[in-house]
Write an enzyme that holds these catalytic residues in place. Structure first.
Site, mmCIF file in Angstrom:
data_model
loop_
_atom_site.group_PDB
_atom_site.id
_atom_site.type_symbol
_atom_site.label_atom_id
_atom_site.label_comp_id
_atom_site.label_asym_id
_atom_site.label_seq_id
_atom_site.Cartn_x
_atom_site.Cartn_y
_atom_site.Cartn_z
ATOM 1 N N LYS A 1 1.091 -1.001 -0.364
ATOM 2 C CA LYS A 1 0.068 0.233 -0.371
ATOM 3 C C LYS A 1 0.865 1.175 0.104
ATOM 4 C CE LYS A 1 0.077 -0.578 4.771
ATOM 5 N NZ LYS A 1 -0.578 0.394 5.910
ATOM 6 N N ARG B 1 -9.415 -0.106 15.631
ATOM 7 C CA ARG B 1 -9.031 0.938 14.721
ATOM 8 C C ARG B 1 -10.068 0.829 13.875
ATOM 9 N NH1 ARG B 1 -3.649 2.167 12.024
ATOM 10 N NH2 ARG B 1 -4.142 0.426 10.803
ATOM 11 N N TYR C 1 13.974 30.747 4.196
ATOM 12 C CA TYR C 1 13.180 31.555 4.140
ATOM 13 C C TYR C 1 13.797 31.608 6.410
ATOM 14 C CZ TYR C 1 10.689 30.332 0.318
ATOM 15 O OH TYR C 1 9.740 29.929 -0.842
ATOM 16 N N MET D 1 9.580 24.564 -0.159
ATOM 17 C CA MET D 1 9.144 23.419 -0.953
ATOM 18 C C MET D 1 9.929 22.623 -2.052
ATOM 19 S SD MET D 1 6.263 23.708 -3.325
ATOM 20 C CE MET D 1 5.259 24.554 -2.339
HETATM 21 C C1 LIG Z 1 -3.689 -4.070 7.984
HETATM 22 C C2 LIG Z 1 -2.473 -4.485 7.802
HETATM 23 N N1 LIG Z 1 -1.578 -5.475 7.372
HETATM 24 C C3 LIG Z 1 -0.717 -5.484 7.577
HETATM 25 C C4 LIG Z 1 0.588 -4.017 7.527
HETATM 26 C C5 LIG Z 1 1.592 -4.292 7.159
HETATM 27 O O1 LIG Z 1 2.162 -3.936 8.711
HETATM 28 P P1 LIG Z 1 3.866 -3.659 8.742
HETATM 29 O O2 LIG Z 1 4.011 -2.621 7.731
HETATM 30 O O3 LIG Z 1 3.996 -3.135 10.063
HETATM 31 O O4 LIG Z 1 4.748 -4.636 8.934
HETATM 32 C C6 LIG Z 1 -0.639 -3.316 7.812
HETATM 33 C C7 LIG Z 1 -0.187 -1.610 7.812
HETATM 34 O O5 LIG Z 1 0.029 -0.753 8.351
HETATM 35 C C8 LIG Z 1 -1.810 -2.909 7.969
HETATM 36 O O6 LIG Z 1 -2.819 -1.926 7.706
#
Ligand SMILES: Cc1ncc(COP(=O)(O)O)c(C=O)c1O
Length: 386
Positions: free
Chosen positions: A47, A145, A278, A326
């Site tokens: 991700k 969460r 800046y 930036m």
């Molecule tokens: C649901 C879920 N699984 C696995 C992971 C992977 O976690 P990590 O990067 O600590 O291995 C994440 C990342 O936040 C996650 O949200």
């Protein structure tokens, strides 16, 4: 003009700022994580653009090294992987209450289900697509969460049973996420495991069975307790970074995959008392040389690194002088012979180079954020899997 150009050494990475990603490191890290959980499947979490490393490239390297699954947060991220030709199983787990999940079902992408509302979206998507949606039910075992609470679990299971009978869904997995696995021995770890087992038992009593039970993120893979179940779900570790404060990547058998490098874009001699960047908060104490680094918060270099983080030029560390802007920041190199075009190592792993963890400490954050925030403007250059 031509003569001036010749004075600048030809760089291997000509862009102002480049993330050099060693895909062999990602492949080796996947193998190391797999070895820590023998006989289990591995979902490589890619991700947020593969934690800044490039999702598609990281995914391909992980799959080449034997990853069985890919995990992402958003449907768009999953679709990008499918559109890149990746056919392996993909799970995503976060979507908005109005989101149309039909493309997920059409592309055979597994969907995390955390709530009854989300489950209704999944059923609607399955009906639209005319095929069963593959789901992984998410139970909140303590993180607070996303994920169903224990109270919501039974109602959700009943809804799953009903939708299963109507041919709308196929239950594949059950999963949860750990709150404090980066603190080995934390009491919540055993408690979350116990809650997870209880939720699976409750599902069994309602005749909902899952072939993939998964709980372990990167720190979970290295926990004292066995948290691997059928499938581990590491993200950070596949990029060669440690989630622990007291154990570095090398101690976990991992190596960082990313180097962030730039080139000195301007060098100038300035008098004592010259204000820099800046706010003019930094002033040279004596006559000095300033080197300009074309990297700023538009690239994901935190502004909080102003006057704090360090870079390495010609093997020597220099602190950022003044504010990160930036697009650029400045280092004061004193009387050192720093030249236009010299390589600036912002994130490295060789002895003496500033590490992702050094930057995390300097900017009061965690290594996860330092790499993930690298923006789309940063050029990415890949060393293929050897
Ligand atoms: C649901 C879920 N699984 C696995 C992971 C992977 O976690 P990590 O990067 O600590 O291995 C994440 C990342 O936040 C996650 O949200």
């Amino acid at each position: 003009m031509a003569a001036m150009n010749r004075a600048v050494p030809a760089p291997a990475h000509p862009a102002p700022l480049t993330a050099l990603v060693d895909l062999s490191a990602i492949a080796d890290n996947v193998r190391a994580l797999r070895a820590a959980a023998p006989g289990r499947e591995l979902m490589a979490v890619v991700k947020a653009n593969g934690y800044g490393h490039g999702a598609i490239e990281a995914a391909r390297a992980a799959l080449q090294a034997g990853a069985d699954w890919l995990g992402v947060a958003h449907l768009r991220e999953a679709l990008d992987l499918r559109e890149a030709g990746i056919k392996e199983p993909i799970l995503f787990w976060l979507y908005g209450p109005q989101e149309d999940l039909t493309p997920a079902v059409r592309h055979g992408i597994d969907i995390g289900v955390s709530s009854l509302h989300g489950f209704e979206q999944v059923c609607e998507a399955a009906a639209n697509a005319g095929r069963r949606a593959r789901i992984h039910m998410k139970i909140d075992t303590g993180l607070g969460r996303n994920g169903a609470t224990a109270e919501q679990w039974v109602g959700l299971l009943d809804a799953v049973n009903e939708a299963d009978m109507r041919g709308l869904i196929e239950p594949v997995g059950v999963f949860s996420h750990l709150a404090c696995a980066d603190e080995p021995g934390h009491e919540s770890i055993a408690l979350q495991k116990q809650n997870f087992l209880t939720a699976i038992d409750v599902a069994k009593t309602r005749s909902v069975n899952f072939s993939r039970r998964h709980l372990a993120n990167t720190p979970g893979v290295f926990a004292k307790e066995d948290l691997a179940f059928d499938l581990i779900r590491p993200g950070l570790g596949i990029y060669g970074l440690s989630p622990f404060a007291d154990r570095n990547a090398e101690e976990l058998g991992l190596r960082p995959a990313l180097r962030l490098v730039s080139l000195v874009a301007q060098v100038k001699r300035v008098p004592a008392g010259q204000g820099v960047s800046y706010g003019l908060g930094y002033r040279t104490s004596v006559e000095s040389t300033l080197a300009l680094v074309p990297a700023g918060y538009g690239d994901g270099i935190p502004r909080a690194a102003s006057d704090r983080a360090e870079v390495s030029i010609r093997g020597k560390r220099y602190r950022i002088a003044g504010r990160v802007a930036m697009d650029q920041f400045v280092v004061d190199v004193g009387d050192d012979k720093v030249r236009l075009g010299d390589e600036v190592v912002i994130l490295g792993a060789n002895p003496g180079e500033p590490t992702v963890e050094d930057w995390a400490r300097a900017t009061d954050t965690i290594n996860y954020e330092v790499v993930t925030r690298l923006s789309a403007r940063v050029a990415r250059s890949y060393l293929p899997v050897a």
